[in-house]
Design a protein around this motif. Structure first.
Motif: not given
Length: 688
Positions: A26, A52-53, A55-56, A59, A84, A87-88, A91, A157, A161
């Motif tokens: 990150e 999975w952590d 993805v955000h 993007v 995920k 959810e993305s 958003l 995006q 996705l």
């Protein structure tokens, strides 16, 4: 810095635990080290634990991060990653806020492009051109190929996705895959409904993803101009890892398969609804797919203006309009692949809508059976119209639509009337908004009616009231709809269906009802045209051998060939105008004239016909009508006095001086000249 010195490599587990490694990614993730992350993610165990952590985090780096996202889709835990991704999707921000933070972020994204020329090259179309392959082999060659403009980040995006979802869903091996599919499709629809541009690219991405779910191998039709979506939607062909939580070998119960198919069928109808309802004419009168205009151009070319560009030409030559054709064609084909037939669409359109009970969250719950999954009523209408229009525009020699359903199975009565009742705001619903619906919806609805006319599929109304109700709805569309294009088609449909009624007394009753009760001036003008047409057809200048119009039905004389029709209509065709135009205050009287001028002129022209066509005088007793209704004293003379009143009022210093324009002067002059023609024709009543 060498790749070996990258924190993404040095901190790889087991040097750190997974949570710590995620934190390092990150804080160190940049566009430059995305290739390193791509190599790291080839470790299936690692990607299963942390994918999975990521993805955000990835993007926002699209399109450069798509390869990493595909790694996650292939090798990550599909159940976790799908959560995920959905959810993305929800958003995604399709409209960036106009604030300093956004401006700074865009500026940073442009990197070193600090001068105006570099910035222009990075943000305008075409962004760049690149040498062709032949040009690279031949130094000095000037051959170039246009690079498509980059898609907005939000669109990138969305497409990326969906590309992940196309990889993820086939990987899930569970007893009830419809639960994941239901959540996914709802998230896609929620995201799509927020878009404001690039809908063609996004819907085509939806179609490609849906085909991957169904296993359909039909190739997508190439668009005229390449878009950034082509590169984004190219998925890696590398091996996908098995579902680490698989609870089945892949065999799915028939009930579950039925639910998945119904989910996809419902999804397609909702996608076509979302796409079609946002289509606008903008500055041009091109409602939706302009199906009505294209049908009329195909079936009645004599009604087109010679030399003027047709709507078909515009849809063929205009990239934006042709894109609409591509999208609807692909959606219609996809629905056909999903076995969504016309009978089901008609049932959906005509079904009574069930009232939802409970909280609004219930609609998000996974369905328990295929019967619990509703199709979109409006989407079903668009899909049915697309199929039937295709049968007219592209299969002219056959009365079978592309879906295999005979056009003759769909008649004005009762089928088209049911469509009007359930898809538009009819007067029976008491909303008072008929004609203000989205133009694409009105165009599709009227197109189905026009197709019925072209195939002589009128049907039989059960009662005169049913016939009248249908005409009232279409007639109101011809008056209320803001689009002149659609008003014209509604008027044609109204007039043609009206003339199809064999009972002349029913036709007369509808014309009288329109003249007596309709508040819309342009619809009253149409009613005058209807009675004029009926009068001319029922009363030819001389007996015509073999005449089979509406003048006679068997041995019965048409009501329009007798004095009864005009006697019953005269009070509404030639109303008393003294109170409205002479006694009322000049401002109110002027407003009345402006609202009704077209009707007055049309009525005067019809009156001129009745007076000058001497063969009508005896059979229709025109002299008695003129005298008994005091047409001269209550209609013609007040109009003449009002014209003088208003001509004086618009002069300098007059009460209506502010209203004076060249158009107003011309209107009053036309009114005066028309009245003079009528006055001169009165002498024919006396045999002069």
């Amino acid at each position: 810095m060498a790749d070996s010195e990258s924190p993404l490599l040095k901190a790889l587990p087991p040097e750190t635990d997974y949570i710590t490694y995620l934190t390092i990614i990150e804080y160190n993730l940049t566009q430059e080290n995305l290739p390193i992350l791509h190599k790291v993610l080839q470790d299936e165990k690692l990607t299963t634990n942390i994918g999975w952590d990521l993805v955000h985090l990835l993007v926002p780096f699209l399109p450069e991060s798509e390869q990493c996202l595909q790694d996650i889709a292939r090798l990550g835990n599909p159940r976790e990653v799908i959560l995920k991704v959905t959810e993305s999707l929800r958003l995604i921000e399709y409209e960036l806020p106009d604030d300093d933070e956004t401006v700074n972020r865009i500026a940073n994204a442009l990197g070193d492009a600090s001068d105006s020329r570099a910035r222009a090259e990075s943000t305008t179309y075409p962004t760049k051109t690149a040498a062709t392959t032949e040009g690279e082999k031949q130094p000095g060659s000037s051959q170039m190929v246009e690079i498509p403009p980059p898609l907005p980040l939000a669109v990138n995006q969305f497409v990326a996705l969906l590309s992940m979802l196309a990889t993820l869903h086939p990987r899930i091996k569970t007893k009830y895959p419809s639960r994941f599919l239901s959540t996914t499709l709802q998230a896609i629809l929620a995201s799509l409904s927020n878009t404001v541009s690039h809908r063609e690219e996004m819907v085509l991405a939806v179609i490609k993803m849906t085909k991957s779910f169904t296993g359909v191998q039909r190739p997508m039709l190439p668009s005229r101009k390449s878009s950034g979506m082509v590169r984004l939607s190219t998925r890696a062909s590398a091996r996908s890892a098995p579902d680490p939580e698989a609870s089945t070998t892949g065999e799915v119960a028939p009930e579950e398969s039925a639910m998945q198919r119904k989910l996809l069928q419902s999804f397609v109808t909702h996608v076509i609804e979302e796409y079609m309802l946002i289509l606008t004419s903008e500055s041009e009168d091109i409602p939706g797919m302009a199906w009505c205009s294209r049908i009329m151009e195909k079936c009645q070319p004599e009604r087109t203006i010679p030399g003027a560009p047709t709507m078909a030409d515009r849809f063929q030559s205009d990239e934006k309009l042709h894109g609409r054709v591509d999208v609807i064609g692909q959606l219609a084909t996809l629905a056909q692949d999903l076995k969504l037939d016309d009978e089901v669409l008609l049932q959906t359109i005509s079904a009574v809508e069930k009232t939802k009970v409970g909280s609004g969250q219930e609609e998000d719950d996974p369905p328990n059976s295929a019967d619990d999954i509703p199709l979109s009523r409006v989407g079903s209408l668009f899909l049915l119209a697309a199929r039937q229009v295709s049968g007219v525009l592209y299969e002219p020699s056959s009365k079978v639509s592309s879906s295999g359903v005979h056009v003759s199975d769909f008649d004005v009565f009762p089928d088209h009337q049911e469509v009007l009742k359930h898809c538009l705001s009819t007067p029976a619903q008491g909303t008072g908004t008929l004609g203000t619906e989205p133009e694409a919806l009105i165009d599709a609805t009227l197109a189905l009616g026009l197709i019925c006319l072209e195939h002589d599929a009128i049907g039989e109304p059960k009662t005169d009231e049913q016939f009248t109700e249908y005409l009232q709805v279409i007639a109101l569309l011809s008056s209320n709809c803001p689009s002149p294009n659609l008003r014209g088609h509604a008027h044609y449909l109204t007039s043609t269906v009206l003339r199809s009624q064999p009972d002349d007394k029913v036709r007369l009753a509808f014309i009288r009802d329109t003249l007596e009760h309709c508040p819309f001036e342009n619809l009253k003008v149409s009613a005058v045209g209807w009675i004029k047409g009926e009068t001319i057809e029922a009363n030819p200048p001389a007996p015509i051998a073999g005449h089979t119009g509406h003048a006679e039905t068997g041995t019965t004389t048409s009501v329009f060939a007798t004095p009864l029709a005009l006697d019953s209509l005269a009070p509404y065709l030639f109303p008393s105008l003294e109170a409205d135009l002479l006694r009322a205050p000049v401002a109110d009287a002027w407003q009345t004239l402006q609202l009704n001028l077209s009707f007055y002129l049309t009525a005067l022209n019809f009156l001129f016909l009745l007076l000058s066509a001497r063969h009508l005088h005896r059979g229709l007793e025109i002299a008695d009508m003129w005298r008994d209704n005091d047409v001269a004293g209550s209609f013609l003379q007040p109009l003449r006095d009002a014209e003088k009143r208003f001509s004086k009022g618009i002069d300098e210093g007059g009460e209506l001086a502010e209203e004076r324009t060249n158009g107003v002067v011309a209107e009053l002059l036309l009114l005066n000249e028309t009245m003079d023609r009528v006055t001169k024709a009165v002498r024919y009543l006396n045999g002069l």
